[in-house]
Design a protein around this motif. Structure first.
Motif, PDB file in Angstrom:
ATOM      1  N   GLU A  23       0.786  -1.122   0.067  1.00 52.79           N
ATOM      2  CA  GLU A  23      -0.015   0.165  -0.103  1.00 52.79           C
ATOM      3  C   GLU A  23       1.036   1.129   0.035  1.00 52.79           C
ATOM      4  OE1 GLU A  23      -0.761  -0.255   4.706  1.00 52.79           O
ATOM      5  OE2 GLU A  23      -2.240   0.946   3.639  1.00 52.79           O
ATOM      6  N   ILE A  25       2.392   3.651   2.051  1.00 55.73           N
ATOM      7  CA  ILE A  25       2.740   4.236   3.253  1.00 55.73           C
ATOM      8  C   ILE A  25       4.041   4.554   3.088  1.00 55.73           C
ATOM      9  CG2 ILE A  25       2.952   1.503   3.739  1.00 55.73           C
ATOM     10  CD1 ILE A  25       2.296   2.337   6.662  1.00 55.73           C
ATOM     11  N   GLY A 228      -4.878  -2.969   3.151  1.00 57.72           N
ATOM     12  CA  GLY A 228      -4.378  -2.104   3.963  1.00 57.72           C
ATOM     13  C   GLY A 228      -5.080  -0.764   4.332  1.00 57.72           C
ATOM     14  N   ASN A 229      -4.851  -0.068   5.371  1.00 60.43           N
ATOM     15  CA  ASN A 229      -5.222   1.191   5.709  1.00 60.43           C
ATOM     16  C   ASN A 229      -5.713   2.047   4.315  1.00 60.43           C
ATOM     17  OD1 ASN A 229      -5.694   0.209   8.256  1.00 60.43           O
ATOM     18  ND2 ASN A 229      -3.900   1.692   8.980  1.00 60.43           N
ATOM     19  N   TRP A 259      -2.130   7.690   5.320  1.00 57.67           N
ATOM     20  CA  TRP A 259      -0.967   7.715   5.903  1.00 57.67           C
ATOM     21  C   TRP A 259      -0.413   9.265   6.120  1.00 57.67           C
ATOM     22  CZ3 TRP A 259      -0.018   4.031   9.288  1.00 57.67           C
ATOM     23  CH2 TRP A 259      -0.597   2.902   9.024  1.00 57.67           C
ATOM     24  N   ASN A 348     -10.680  -4.140   4.692  1.00 56.23           N
ATOM     25  CA  ASN A 348      -9.353  -4.459   5.171  1.00 56.23           C
ATOM     26  C   ASN A 348      -9.650  -4.396   6.943  1.00 56.23           C
ATOM     27  OD1 ASN A 348      -6.469  -4.259   5.413  1.00 56.23           O
ATOM     28  ND2 ASN A 348      -6.862  -2.417   6.597  1.00 56.23           N
ATOM     29  N   GLU A 349      -9.124  -5.221   7.460  1.00 59.60           N
ATOM     30  CA  GLU A 349      -9.297  -5.117   9.048  1.00 59.60           C
ATOM     31  C   GLU A 349     -10.515  -4.978   9.547  1.00 59.60           C
ATOM     32  OE1 GLU A 349      -5.837  -3.035  10.661  1.00 59.60           O
ATOM     33  OE2 GLU A 349      -4.572  -5.127  10.280  1.00 59.60           O
ATOM     34  N   PHE A 352     -12.334  -4.004  13.008  1.00 59.66           N
ATOM     35  CA  PHE A 352     -12.364  -2.577  13.458  1.00 59.66           C
ATOM     36  C   PHE A 352     -14.159  -2.252  13.349  1.00 59.66           C
ATOM     37  CE2 PHE A 352      -8.483  -1.602  15.170  1.00 59.66           C
ATOM     38  CZ  PHE A 352      -7.462  -1.896  14.147  1.00 59.66           C
ATOM     39  N   HIS A 398      -4.029 -10.900  10.338  1.00 63.42           N
ATOM     40  CA  HIS A 398      -2.760  -9.995  10.608  1.00 63.42           C
ATOM     41  C   HIS A 398      -2.081 -10.123  11.967  1.00 63.42           C
ATOM     42  CE1 HIS A 398      -4.489  -6.998   7.457  1.00 63.42           C
ATOM     43  NE2 HIS A 398      -4.279  -8.172   6.799  1.00 63.42           N
ATOM     44  N   TYR A 400       0.936  -8.181  14.225  1.00 69.47           N
ATOM     45  CA  TYR A 400       2.257  -7.621  14.750  1.00 69.47           C
ATOM     46  C   TYR A 400       2.601  -7.710  16.121  1.00 69.47           C
ATOM     47  CZ  TYR A 400       1.242  -5.282  10.423  1.00 69.47           C
ATOM     48  OH  TYR A 400       0.844  -4.875   9.165  1.00 69.47           O
ATOM     49  N   GLU A 427      -0.399  -9.735   6.719  1.00 74.18           N
ATOM     50  CA  GLU A 427       0.229  -8.829   7.438  1.00 74.18           C
ATOM     51  C   GLU A 427       0.911  -9.531   8.357  1.00 74.18           C
ATOM     52  OE1 GLU A 427      -1.375  -5.191   8.052  1.00 74.18           O
ATOM     53  OE2 GLU A 427      -2.639  -5.291   6.341  1.00 74.18           O
ATOM     54  N   PHE A 439       3.041  -1.256  19.383  1.00 73.69           N
ATOM     55  CA  PHE A 439       2.964  -0.169  18.621  1.00 73.69           C
ATOM     56  C   PHE A 439       3.724   1.151  18.992  1.00 73.69           C
ATOM     57  CE2 PHE A 439       0.677  -2.418  15.308  1.00 73.69           C
ATOM     58  CZ  PHE A 439      -0.059  -3.605  16.241  1.00 73.69           C
ATOM     59  N   ALA A 478       4.615  -7.394   6.524  1.00 75.08           N
ATOM     60  CA  ALA A 478       4.059  -5.849   6.162  1.00 75.08           C
ATOM     61  C   ALA A 478       4.812  -5.129   7.383  1.00 75.08           C
ATOM     62  CB  ALA A 478       2.464  -5.894   6.032  1.00 75.08           C
ATOM     63  N   PRO A 479       4.819  -3.605   6.847  1.00 70.51           N
ATOM     64  CA  PRO A 479       4.879  -3.309   5.531  1.00 70.51           C
ATOM     65  C   PRO A 479       6.209  -3.648   4.825  1.00 70.51           C
ATOM     66  CG  PRO A 479       4.532  -1.466   7.220  1.00 70.51           C
ATOM     67  CD  PRO A 479       5.184  -2.846   7.866  1.00 70.51           C
ATOM     68  N   TRP A 489       5.813   4.405   9.569  1.00 66.65           N
ATOM     69  CA  TRP A 489       5.976   3.218  10.001  1.00 66.65           C
ATOM     70  C   TRP A 489       7.330   2.433  10.056  1.00 66.65           C
ATOM     71  CZ3 TRP A 489       1.596  -0.006  11.858  1.00 66.65           C
ATOM     72  CH2 TRP A 489       1.639  -1.260  12.132  1.00 66.65           C
TER      73      TRP A 489
END
Ligand SMILES: O=S(=O)(O)O[C@H]1C[C@H](O)[C@@H](O)[C@@H]1CO
Length: 624
Positions: A23, A25, A228-229, A259, A348-349, A352, A398, A400, A427, A439, A478-479, A489
């Motif tokens: 994406e 970013i 992605g976002n 972003w 995406n995701e 949420f 995903h 992280y 991801e 994060f 990712a990323p 990021w």
């Protein structure tokens, strides 16, 4: 540790297992996308402000962004206005400083393009000097082009700038100047300025070669796009829209990316698809699914236009030009044949916005499956929570986490029910050493660059992805890509600046797994779930190569004894080894501290291998 290997494959390893998630970013504009100028068309800026002039600077002149009275195109309403002071004698004009510089190579042709007009006719007769200059103002390449003050309508200038010497740094700029004494008092407008280096496979409006080559060298099978976002938009109006990203650059308005900066959309759907074709990978393409990152879920009774936009987006990729206007646009852009497409990700995701995803998924997928029964639709909410209908055939998962988490969760998929559902580890990355603040900032444990320890953790996890590739059909770190400093990021698989691409430990791990693939999985003694040594064994039927991938996350070497079931084992094996200081990274200051080392090793029906501390090893040998 003794590892007995079975000669009977448990399952095929899907050809799609390793690929890339992309994406924009701080990775598209100013990165992979070949355009070397930033803020090239003053998209979405506020005229008259300093911010509107980001990446531009005056050279002995006054410049400002103006709202054009006769814009160069409906999509690009702004222009840069050059006012040459009276009495000027030196070359006056303006320059673009790229993405913290412009990488310029010796003996290379750069393609410059811009539009200009005199908002008021004048008697000016002179020349523009279009040049590449280094930080000291030394001219690296230049061309002159005649210009007349009678040119009150937009005129495009296209020219080639050929360098001979290599500048000493990346701090170079693209400049347009006019001979001062003949231009004193003149006002000239400029629009849609562009500077391209040679691109990957010489694609028009294509990709920057060094970054593209590093990505292609991974031999990825898929490319997830456009996010992605960055798919989602902070609002419904600023979502990514495929039809705003195709066709002439003059017709692409750009959009407020997710972003924090404007996307030119010069890297658009056609560029993405041509890129996939050039690298030999298939898109895993996302469609916007009714949720914007600012928190808006469209009500169910407002979805139809967006479902239609998704139908058109998919038709642009695979439709019949005789039946679909969107497919006819693809043909008109030079690709009458469909592009390959198997997977479409819905949103995406969406964990949420799980509540609204229940109806958004249902309505989008019901309509899309009716139009495209051959496609697979990937859900992005948590697996089986909430329950979705139609039941997803694939989910995008995903994660992280810390290097330790990855090492200790290589069995993440072993316990998944084999009920026909498949998983896209879309991801994943070890991004922090602080389990209580994944994060956070670098001072809180966040990694700036991947380390040997993070890469070894990821490799351990990836042995689990291979073992479970009966249900894991695709996986991507990712990323993928981020500027060394102008980023949103870290860590990124690849870092870059205006003139270099920096390959990380994790990049080498992704490449080792992706390039050294098997097509069937050979079961073997299982590693200890929370141990320190992990392995997977695959076979390439075509080459009768046995490929053993090993990750040792311990700070001490681990002795392994392999017991093979084969009649014939070619004793001469190849070892590719990545190892070194656990907390160290490849950095711009020390870009080659880590790189895989290839050597030969002796193997046999039974053989020993000592995996060095904090290391990733790939052993390849022939057996039958
Ligand atoms: O802030 S996050 O949600 O963690 O953002 C992550 C998840 C999202 O899909 C992707 O765009 C981004 C970084 O890769």
């Amino acid at each position: 540790t003794t590892v007995s290997v079975s000669a009977t494959a448990s399952h095929p390893v899907p050809s799609t297992l390793f690929g890339q998630m992309f994406e924009d970013i701080s990775s598209g504009d100013g990165g992979l996308y070949g355009e070397l100028l930033l803020n090239r068309a003053f998209q979405l800026v506020t005229p008259g402000t300093a911010a509107a002039l980001a990446n531009w600077k005056a050279l002995n002149s006054n410049i400002a962004v103006v709202a054009e009275t006769t814009p160069v195109s409906a999509a690009l309403p702004n222009a840069l206005q050059l006012s040459v002071p009276a009495g000027s004698v030196s070359n006056v004009g303006f320059a673009n400083t790229g993405n913290s510089g412009i990488g310029i190579q010796a003996d290379t042709n750069y393609k410059a393009s811009f539009y200009y007009r005199f908002p008021t006719a004048s008697k000016f007769k002179g020349k523009f000097v279009v040049s590449l200059q280094d930080a000291a103002g030394t001219v690296l390449a230049s061309q002159k082009v005649s210009a007349s003050g009678s040119q009150t309508s937009w005129k495009q200038v296209k020219l080639s700038l050929s360098t001979s010497t290599q500048p000493g740094s990346i701090n170079n700029m693209f400049a347009i100047t006019v001979e001062g004494n003949s231009a004193a008092g003149e006002t000239i407008n400029f629009a849609m300025l562009s500077l391209f280096p040679p691109t990957f496979k010489n694609r028009e409006n294509g990709m920057r070669q060094d970054i593209a080559q590093a990505l292609a060298d991974m031999k990825p099978s898929f490319f997830r796009l456009p996010g992605g976002n960055n798919l989602e938009g902070q609002t419904v109006a600023t979502r990514w829209q495929w039809n705003s990203t195709i066709g002439p650059l003059l017709d692409r308005p750009g959009r407020a990316g997710d972003w924090g900066y404007t996307n030119t959309d010069g890297l658009g759907l056609m560029e993405y698809l041509n890129w996939c074709e050039d690298v030999g990978m298939e898109a895993i393409m996302a469609v916007w699914a009714g949720y914007a990152l600012g928190g808006t879920s469209l009500p169910e009774d407002q979805l139809q236009p967006y479902i239609q936009q998704a139908v058109d987006q998919i038709n642009f990729v695979i439709g019949d030009p005789a039946k679909s206007a969107a497919a006819a646009q693809r043909a008109a852009l030079g690709h009458p044949k469909p592009f390959p497409l198997t997977y479409v990700e819905v949103g995406n995701e969406d964990f949420f916005a799980a509540a609204s995803y229940v109806y958004r998924w249902k309505d989008f997928v019901t309509a899309l499956q009716a139009e495209f029964p051959q496609l697979h639709f990937i859900a992005t909410s948590d697996t089986f929570s909430p329950i979705l209908s139609p039941s997803p055939t694939e989910y995008d998962v995903h994660v992280y986490q810390t290097p330790t988490w990855f090492a200790q969760n290589s069995f993440f998929y072993d316990g998944f029910e084999r009920n026909g559902t498949k998983y896209f580890e879309g991801e994943y990355a070890a991004i922090s050493t602080n389990p209580n603040n994944i994060f956070g900032s670098t001072s809180q444990g966040r990694l700036t660059f991947p380390t040997m320890q993070s890469a070894a953790g990821e490799a351990a996890f990836m042995t689990g992805l291979e073992r479970n590739s009966d249900i894991v059909f695709a996986a991507s770190y990712a990323p993928l890509l981020g500027h060394v400093t102008n980023n949103q990021w870290t860590p990124n698989l690849l870092a870059f600046d205006a003139g270099n691409v920096y390959k990380s430990t994790s990049y080498y791990v992704q490449k080792l797994f992706s390039v050294n693939r098997g097509d069937e999985y050979l079961p073997s003694t299982l590693p200890q779930v929370t141990g320190n040594i992990f392995w997977s064994v695959v076979r390439s039927k075509a080459s009768s190569d046995i490929i053993i991938k090993i990750s040792n996350v311990a700070s001490t070497p681990e002795d392994l004894t392999f017991i093979l079931p084969f009649q014939h084992v070619n004793g001469k094996g190849t070892l590719q080894l990545l190892t070194g200081n656990a907390t160290a990274s490849n950095t711009p200051g020390n870009p080659n501290l880590f790189a895989p080392v290839t050597s030969s090793i002796v193997v046999g029906k039974t053989f020993n291998y000592t995996a060095p501390a904090v290391s990733v090893s790939v052993l390849t040998f022939k057996a039958s």
